[in-house]
Design an enzyme around this catalytic site. Structure first.
Site, mmCIF file in Angstrom:
data_model
loop_
_atom_site.group_PDB
_atom_site.id
_atom_site.type_symbol
_atom_site.label_atom_id
_atom_site.label_comp_id
_atom_site.label_asym_id
_atom_site.label_seq_id
_atom_site.Cartn_x
_atom_site.Cartn_y
_atom_site.Cartn_z
ATOM 1 N N HIS A 191 0.835 -1.198 0.000
ATOM 2 C CA HIS A 191 0.000 0.000 0.000
ATOM 3 C C HIS A 191 0.875 1.256 0.000
ATOM 4 O O HIS A 191 1.766 1.398 0.832
ATOM 5 C CB HIS A 191 -0.912 -0.007 1.226
ATOM 6 C CG HIS A 191 -1.755 1.216 1.328
ATOM 7 N ND1 HIS A 191 -1.952 1.864 2.513
ATOM 8 C CD2 HIS A 191 -2.456 1.899 0.400
ATOM 9 C CE1 HIS A 191 -2.738 2.902 2.315
ATOM 10 N NE2 HIS A 191 -3.052 2.946 1.038
ATOM 11 N N MET A 226 3.207 13.152 -16.092
ATOM 12 C CA MET A 226 4.298 14.109 -16.188
ATOM 13 C C MET A 226 3.776 15.341 -16.918
ATOM 14 O O MET A 226 3.311 15.254 -18.056
ATOM 15 C CB MET A 226 5.491 13.536 -16.961
ATOM 16 C CG MET A 226 6.629 14.556 -17.119
ATOM 17 S SD MET A 226 7.884 14.070 -18.313
ATOM 18 C CE MET A 226 8.779 12.832 -17.408
ATOM 19 N N TYR A 269 10.767 12.956 -12.443
ATOM 20 C CA TYR A 269 11.992 12.158 -12.416
ATOM 21 C C TYR A 269 12.329 11.747 -10.980
ATOM 22 O O TYR A 269 12.699 10.593 -10.728
ATOM 23 C CB TYR A 269 13.173 12.936 -13.026
ATOM 24 C CG TYR A 269 13.090 13.090 -14.521
ATOM 25 C CD1 TYR A 269 13.076 11.978 -15.357
ATOM 26 C CD2 TYR A 269 13.036 14.342 -15.108
ATOM 27 C CE1 TYR A 269 12.999 12.118 -16.733
ATOM 28 C CE2 TYR A 269 12.959 14.488 -16.473
ATOM 29 C CZ TYR A 269 12.945 13.375 -17.288
ATOM 30 O OH TYR A 269 12.869 13.519 -18.644
ATOM 31 N N ASP A 275 7.553 6.294 -21.166
ATOM 32 C CA ASP A 275 7.719 6.168 -22.615
ATOM 33 C C ASP A 275 9.159 5.795 -22.978
ATOM 34 O O ASP A 275 10.029 5.682 -22.111
ATOM 35 C CB ASP A 275 7.247 7.445 -23.324
ATOM 36 C CG ASP A 275 8.036 8.690 -22.959
ATOM 37 O OD1 ASP A 275 9.238 8.602 -22.601
ATOM 38 O OD2 ASP A 275 7.446 9.787 -23.046
ATOM 39 N N ASP A 314 -4.663 3.759 -4.869
ATOM 40 C CA ASP A 314 -4.698 4.276 -3.508
ATOM 41 C C ASP A 314 -5.852 5.257 -3.328
ATOM 42 O O ASP A 314 -6.165 6.042 -4.215
ATOM 43 C CB ASP A 314 -3.368 4.954 -3.187
ATOM 44 C CG ASP A 314 -3.101 5.099 -1.705
ATOM 45 O OD1 ASP A 314 -4.017 4.825 -0.901
ATOM 46 O OD2 ASP A 314 -1.985 5.487 -1.348
ATOM 47 N N TYR A 319 5.398 12.673 -23.722
ATOM 48 C CA TYR A 319 4.803 12.745 -22.394
ATOM 49 C C TYR A 319 3.912 11.539 -22.108
ATOM 50 O O TYR A 319 2.877 11.664 -21.472
ATOM 51 C CB TYR A 319 4.047 14.066 -22.191
ATOM 52 C CG TYR A 319 4.987 15.249 -22.131
ATOM 53 C CD1 TYR A 319 5.667 15.554 -20.953
ATOM 54 C CD2 TYR A 319 5.213 16.038 -23.248
ATOM 55 C CE1 TYR A 319 6.538 16.622 -20.895
ATOM 56 C CE2 TYR A 319 6.096 17.119 -23.194
ATOM 57 C CZ TYR A 319 6.749 17.399 -22.020
ATOM 58 O OH TYR A 319 7.628 18.460 -21.964
#
Length: 145
Positions: free
Chosen positions: A22, A74, A116, A30, A64, A134
């Site tokens: 959890h 991103m 990142y 990509d 979650d 993206y």
């Protein structure tokens, strides 16, 4: 192969998804993403598009309920925005897949550089052959009820 499980899912990926706890996060990225630089565990899926892998994972993967967004995209780099780059087509596709598999769940954004850093903290980074720009998403694992 197994019944009702997508053929794009490998035993290694299924083990990772199962072993995650959890709050653990997984990044689907990509082909341009520096996965080996930013991932603790990296699996390569060079022949698979990111949205196809997301569609295969999400029916098996609880998202979650704690964070506002259990799926994070991103965000575009400010230079791309300033240059007039259009919104990446995958954002809408990813958002639709998330909401179809997990009604009520929405996608949020993480600035590129922060993405990142988040990827470095992920349980695993799954690099696809996605060439659309993206094509990166981080998922936070929820609990099985």
């Amino acid at each position: 192969m197994l019944l009702t499980i997508s053929k794009v899912l490998t035993g290694d990926l299924l083990k990772i998804l199962c072993d995650m706890g959890h709050g653990d996060k997984i990044a689907i990225v990509d082909a341009n993403f520096p996965a080996n630089t930013n991932g603790k565990r990296v699996l390569q899926f060079p022949g698979i598009k990111a949205d196809d892998l997301l569609k295969a994972i999400l029916p098996l993967f609880p998202l979650d309920h704690v964070p506002e967004y259990a799926a994070r995209l991103m965000d575009m780099d400010p230079k791309d925005k300033a240059a007039g780059m259009r919104e990446p087509e995958l954002w809408g596709i990813f958002s639709r897949i998330v909401s179809e598999c997990h009604p009520g769940k929405r996608t949020g954004f993480v600035p590129r550089d922060d993405f990142y850093a988040w990827a470095r903290d992920c349980y695993a980074v799954i690099q696809t052959g996605e060439e659309r720009l993206y094509g990166n998403i981080i998922l936070a694992k929820g609990v099985v009820k």
